[in-house]
Design an enzyme around this catalytic site. Structure first.
Site, PDB file in Angstrom:
ATOM      1  N   SER A  23       0.842  -1.236  -0.036  1.00  0.00           N
ATOM      2  CA  SER A  23       0.058  -0.243   0.027  1.00  0.00           C
ATOM      3  C   SER A  23       0.870   1.318   0.143  1.00  0.00           C
ATOM      4  O   SER A  23       0.356   2.216  -0.758  1.00  0.00           O
ATOM      5  CB  SER A  23      -0.979   0.144   1.183  1.00  0.00           C
ATOM      6  OG  SER A  23      -1.931  -1.107   1.157  1.00  0.00           O
ATOM      7  N   GLY A  68      -5.715  -4.168  -8.664  1.00  0.00           N
ATOM      8  CA  GLY A  68      -6.895  -3.184  -8.539  1.00  0.00           C
ATOM      9  C   GLY A  68      -6.437  -1.749  -7.963  1.00  0.00           C
ATOM     10  O   GLY A  68      -6.719  -0.669  -8.427  1.00  0.00           O
ATOM     11  N   ASP A 286      -8.629  -5.817   4.672  1.00  0.00           N
ATOM     12  CA  ASP A 286      -7.611  -6.984   4.265  1.00  0.00           C
ATOM     13  C   ASP A 286      -7.283  -7.864   5.465  1.00  0.00           C
ATOM     14  O   ASP A 286      -6.794  -8.975   5.026  1.00  0.00           O
ATOM     15  CB  ASP A 286      -6.578  -6.040   4.063  1.00  0.00           C
ATOM     16  CG  ASP A 286      -6.574  -5.422   2.549  1.00  0.00           C
ATOM     17  OD1 ASP A 286      -7.468  -5.974   1.725  1.00  0.00           O
ATOM     18  OD2 ASP A 286      -5.760  -4.776   2.291  1.00  0.00           O
ATOM     19  N   ARG A 317     -14.974 -11.891  -1.682  1.00  0.00           N
ATOM     20  CA  ARG A 317     -14.310 -12.690  -0.841  1.00  0.00           C
ATOM     21  C   ARG A 317     -15.302 -13.130   0.217  1.00  0.00           C
ATOM     22  O   ARG A 317     -14.965 -14.149   1.101  1.00  0.00           O
ATOM     23  CB  ARG A 317     -13.122 -11.638  -0.111  1.00  0.00           C
ATOM     24  CG  ARG A 317     -12.054 -11.418  -0.855  1.00  0.00           C
ATOM     25  CD  ARG A 317     -11.178 -10.287  -0.358  1.00  0.00           C
ATOM     26  NE  ARG A 317      -9.794 -10.321  -1.028  1.00  0.00           N
ATOM     27  CZ  ARG A 317      -8.777  -9.427  -0.868  1.00  0.00           C
ATOM     28  NH1 ARG A 317      -9.062  -8.451   0.076  1.00  0.00           N
ATOM     29  NH2 ARG A 317      -7.790  -9.646  -1.560  1.00  0.00           N
TER      30      ARG A 317
END
Length: 410
Positions: A23, A68, A286, A317
């Site tokens: 990130s 993404g 996450d 998910r």
């Protein structure tokens, strides 16, 4: 390749050097492309490689595959680059991931973006220009990356930008990460309760070093919980810009304590479990797969809310978790679009589980530790970890786990 996984024969005691934060790396790459100073090193994984390749390309057709983050950040980046026209595309799953809220916001700032295929989804044809700035709102319920993407290009706009966040913002710690990194690079950013203001400026200051990845740490917390062993996460710091460092606060409920040393985070087991876990995971989506799988493995009922954004990740998910945990006998429920829960209901398991990963790196890493309780469990398509943590299987081997080719006879 598919792996059949077996647990360590001895009590687990290992030290792991996690990859650099994906990130932070993605944001650093965009800010560096907009400025001049380059980070000394970034995460080495499929996502950052896709981002780096795109930023360094002079081609008009850019395909970022399954990355993404790259799709969101590069949409804003190319929209802000006068004289540059690109078609930005990805894999088939990427073409199913909505991007309309980001495109709408950029268009209101003056961007020229066309949908090449279905309305609201990639691929996108982007004709870059200097964006206008001003006061504008953005739907922040789907992805914090939409907000971060606009914020990072805001210093290049002709006027100051005031970005109003509408709806229940997901993953706010990631937006705060973006703001902190922009300030470190010399940008003036002001945060208020419902909006963020950015002044025009230059990314002139040197890029800071990139932290180790707290999102990747989730799977080692899971391993510590399932093995009751000792794990040292080298180089991790208590005061992190990453929201997923909240792992140290969450996992005592699942039997893992964190102590800090000069080496990093020291994880150890504790018998003091909660009777159940109820968490709003909206700021830390996450971590959901690791937390849900850990809880099921140790028999701890849970309810995880605020997880609607997981419907639009590498896979759905929530549904992937429900299907694969059922193979372990755990009957997990999905409530609406934003809650996943398990009240301890089980059903018999008739065969060795073969876990589908759905092209999702976090599915592979969350289910692999279950070999502690299900020796010989099979994880499909293990290459998916390349997206964020290419060394995951090597680190498991170093910790004593054994991986064999599941296609070979035992």
């Amino acid at each position: 390749m598919d792996y059949r996984i077996f647990p360590p024969e001895e009590i687990l005691e290992t030290a792991v050097l996690l990859p650099l934060s994906k990130s932070i790396s993605a944001r650093a790459l965009v800010m560096s492309a907009l400025g001049s100073e380059r980070p000394d090193a970034v995460a080495v994984c499929a996502d950052t490689e896709a981002m780096s390749a795109a930023l360094g390309s002079n081609d008009g057709n850019i395909n970022i595959g399954a990355a993404g983050t790259a799709m969101r950040f590069l949409t804003a980046y190319y929209a802000s680059q006068p004289g540059r026209t690109v078609t930005l595309d990805g894999c088939e799953r990427m073409r199913q991931r909505p991007i309309g809220a980001l495109v709408d916001t950029l268009r209101r700032l003056g961007a020229e973006i066309e949908y090449v295929g279905a309305e609201g989804y990639p691929p996108l044809k982007i004709s870059g220009k200097r964006l206008a700035g001003g006061e504008i709102s953005i739907d922040s319920t789907l992805s914090s990356q939409f907000v971060s993407a606009v914020l990072m290009v805001a210093p290049t706009m002709s006027r100051p930008l005031t970005l109003k966040l509408t709806g229940d913002t997901v993953s706010m710690p990631y937006i705060k990460m973006t703001v902190a990194m922009m300030r470190d690079r010399g940008i003036t950013v002001e945060m208020e309760r419902d909006g963020i203001s950015v002044a025009p400026g230059d990314y002139g200051r040197p890029a800071a070093g990139i932290e180790r990845d707290w999102s990747a740490a989730a799977f080692w917390y899971e391993i510590a919980a399932l093995t009751a062993g000792w794990v040292t996460l080298k180089g991790m710091t208590e005061n992190s810009v990453q929201g997923d460092s909240v792992l140290a606060d969450i996992y005592p409920r699942l039997g893992v304590l964190t102590e800090w040393s000069d080496e990093g985070a020291e994880l150890s087991a504790t018998p003091d479990l909660f009777s159940r876990v109820d968490l709003d995971m909206g700021d830390m989506p996450d971590l959901v797969q690791a937390v849900a799988v850990t809880a099921c493995a140790i028999g701890l009922p849970f309810r995880l809310s605020g997880v609607g954004s997981l419907r639009h990740k590498e896979t759905d998910r929530l549904e992937a978790l429900r299907r694969e945990l059922l193979k372990l006998g755990c009957v997990v429920e999905i409530e609406g679009d934003a809650v996943i829960s398990w009240e301890g209901r089980r059903m018999p398991v008739a065969q060795m589980p073969v876990i589908e990963t759905y092209g999702d790196h976090r599915m592979a890493m969350a289910f692999a530790p279950l070999s502690v309780f299900v020796p010989g469990i099979v994880i499909r398509d293990v290459e998916v970890v390349e997206k964020s943590y290419p060394g995951f299987w090597d680190d498991l081997r170093a910790a004593g786990f054994v991986m064999t080719d599941a296609s070979q006879a035992e």
